[in-house]
Design an enzyme around this catalytic site. Sequence first.
Site, mmCIF file in Angstrom:
data_model
loop_
_atom_site.group_PDB
_atom_site.id
_atom_site.type_symbol
_atom_site.label_atom_id
_atom_site.label_comp_id
_atom_site.label_asym_id
_atom_site.label_seq_id
_atom_site.Cartn_x
_atom_site.Cartn_y
_atom_site.Cartn_z
ATOM 1 C CG ASP A 324 -27.317 -20.920 3.878
ATOM 2 O OD1 ASP A 324 -26.762 -20.446 4.794
ATOM 3 O OD2 ASP A 324 -27.103 -20.306 2.626
ATOM 4 C CB CYS A 354 -30.752 -21.259 16.208
ATOM 5 S SG CYS A 354 -32.455 -22.080 16.760
#
Length: 421
Positions: A324, A354
Amino acid sequence: MSSPGNVRQKHGRDNDEHEGDSDDLNLQKSLPSSSQQKTPTKPVFGNKVNSESVKTSHHMSFSNKYDLVFPEPVESDNDETLWDVRDLSHRNRWSSVDPESAGPSKTVSTVLSESSTDTAVSERELTQLAQIRPLIFNSSSRAALRDCLKALQKKEELDIIREFLELEEMIPPDDFKSGYELQNRDKNRYRDILPYDSTRVPLGKNKDYINASYIRIVNHEEEYFYIATQGPLPDTIEDFWQMVLENNCNVIAMITREIEGGVIKCCSYWPVSLKEPLEFKHFHVLLENFQITQYFVIRIFQIVKKSTGKSHSVKHLQFIKWPDHGTPASADFFIKYVRYVRKSHITGPLLVHCSAGVGRTGVFICVDVVFCTIEKNYSFNIMNIVTQMRKQRFGMIQTKEQYQFCYEIVLEVLQNLLALN
């Protein structure tokens, strides 16, 4: 030319530190910034080096249940939710826990059909792919690689950050007029990541808008061709697949999960059922096969034109081990992933995304070009590659951590290569 960030500053906005400071690109609806606190990214300058001293020195010299399938990374060989492919050499089919459906909420794949040319990938094959070898690998080429490795090893963290600062000072070479047009504002995931007008990917005869950019990297007269794009929004899914079809792309590299840290990074834009295709006006998308490895997911799709029945095959490769925050702790998984994507590429530009289509996407493109360059016994320059990317899509490689990760990956590949007999 003005960057999206500079446009904000002209209107009295600051640097998107808080959601309340968002620019209202959509008039009644604000888009998030790619650098907001709610979006899990590291600040450009971390704790290792004082950013102000670096800057001074530089100027003196510069909606799905996804967690059920992919829970927070746990390094366990006994994790039954992921199909470990290390023993795949003993299998002749893909997993078939439930042949009815396969998607983000199921750890499912389907038996390969007899007519299928796709085969499941083994960890052994991925390890072999990661062992990059130049076309000519003799004493002379070894010496050149050793010199390259030594030069990279001499670069200190401060030198790499100075390079990144210099890249940050680049003046955008073009405008973002199409991205700012009223009818296109809802098509942008982030208000500060827009494609240049000159390199944006047009859709259809009317050259309609999608937040995507053509990227061409030239090194020693070799050209590497990509599409860098944002993760599709619910309202841009059809546009995304239209782009794939019109550009004859046979590979999609997705370097994000749909949800990370509770934040939606990309919608699930593919069919999750083997029996229910994703229907659009002029075509439909079918899921054919599915495989989950330790660190990426393989999906095989067919895009079928309704008017002709003509089918186009697409391999969708989703990397699921990017944390993350920051960058992967180990480069090994990402190297194998990049090499498998390259091996799978056959036609059209290699499509990479992404969430915003600049950070992880930029890292992928940079190291893929370097790997191809090493294979052909050519020299390379990471800063030059990133410079070329940034001239074609604003903000490629967003943080110094991502930029440093490019160097770490290349160092690991060169060290492994020179360790071979």
